[in-house]
Design a protein around this motif. Structure first.
Motif, PDB file in Angstrom:
ATOM      1  N   PRO A 196       0.799  -1.215   0.000  1.00  0.00           N
ATOM      2  CA  PRO A 196       0.000   0.000   0.000  1.00  0.00           C
ATOM      3  C   PRO A 196       0.839   1.276   0.000  1.00  0.00           C
ATOM      4  CG  PRO A 196       0.175  -0.750   2.240  1.00  0.00           C
ATOM      5  CD  PRO A 196       0.921  -1.753   1.374  1.00  0.00           C
ATOM      6  N   PHE A 197       2.131   1.130  -0.285  1.00  0.00           N
ATOM      7  CA  PHE A 197       3.023   2.271  -0.184  1.00  0.00           C
ATOM      8  C   PHE A 197       3.341   2.888  -1.544  1.00  0.00           C
ATOM      9  CE2 PHE A 197       4.002  -0.524   3.475  1.00  0.00           C
ATOM     10  CZ  PHE A 197       3.365   0.254   4.421  1.00  0.00           C
ATOM     11  N   CYS A 198       3.741   4.132  -1.498  1.00  0.00           N
ATOM     12  CA  CYS A 198       4.018   4.918  -2.696  1.00  0.00           C
ATOM     13  C   CYS A 198       5.309   4.466  -3.381  1.00  0.00           C
ATOM     14  CB  CYS A 198       4.132   6.394  -2.298  1.00  0.00           C
ATOM     15  SG  CYS A 198       4.546   7.484  -3.657  1.00  0.00           S
ATOM     16  N   ASP A 199       5.283   4.428  -4.714  1.00  0.00           N
ATOM     17  CA  ASP A 199       6.489   4.190  -5.499  1.00  0.00           C
ATOM     18  C   ASP A 199       6.717   5.297  -6.529  1.00  0.00           C
ATOM     19  OD1 ASP A 199       4.704   3.703  -7.594  1.00  0.00           O
ATOM     20  OD2 ASP A 199       5.350   1.630  -7.918  1.00  0.00           O
ATOM     21  N   GLY A 200       5.953   6.394  -6.395  1.00  0.00           N
ATOM     22  CA  GLY A 200       6.105   7.533  -7.301  1.00  0.00           C
ATOM     23  C   GLY A 200       5.168   7.513  -8.488  1.00  0.00           C
TER      24      GLY A 200
END
Length: 83
Positions: free
Chosen positions: A34-38
């Motif tokens: 659920p985390f951002c990768d850009g």
């Protein structure tokens, strides 16, 4: 305004560490959910910072509809089958 993509119809259960910051993907396009990768860079959506104050399990929103973002509030239960 860009609409977020439903990453999954339920929360992501993640064990977080005290003193660590996490950036929750709000756009739903990240390959590192659920985390951002850009992946939001082509949208007007930005990630949400979550600061953990203790070691614990967190239920991060997967449908990207939570009013309590980045924490799941059960909004995925209101999604239509086609979402």
């Amino acid at each position: 305004m860009t609409d977020p993509v439903v990453a999954q119809k339920g929360p992501f259960e993640i064990d977080v560490e005290s003193g660590r910051s996490y950036f929750w993907c709000a756009c739903g396009r990240s390959g590192n959910q659920p985390f951002c990768d850009g992946s939001h860079k082509s949208t007007d959506i930005v990630p949400v910072k979550f600061d953990s104050e203790e070691d614990r399990r967190v239920f991060f929103c997967g449908c990207k509809q939570s009013a309590s973002a980045p924490i799941c509030d059960g909004s995925h239960n209101m999604l239509r089958e086609s979402d």
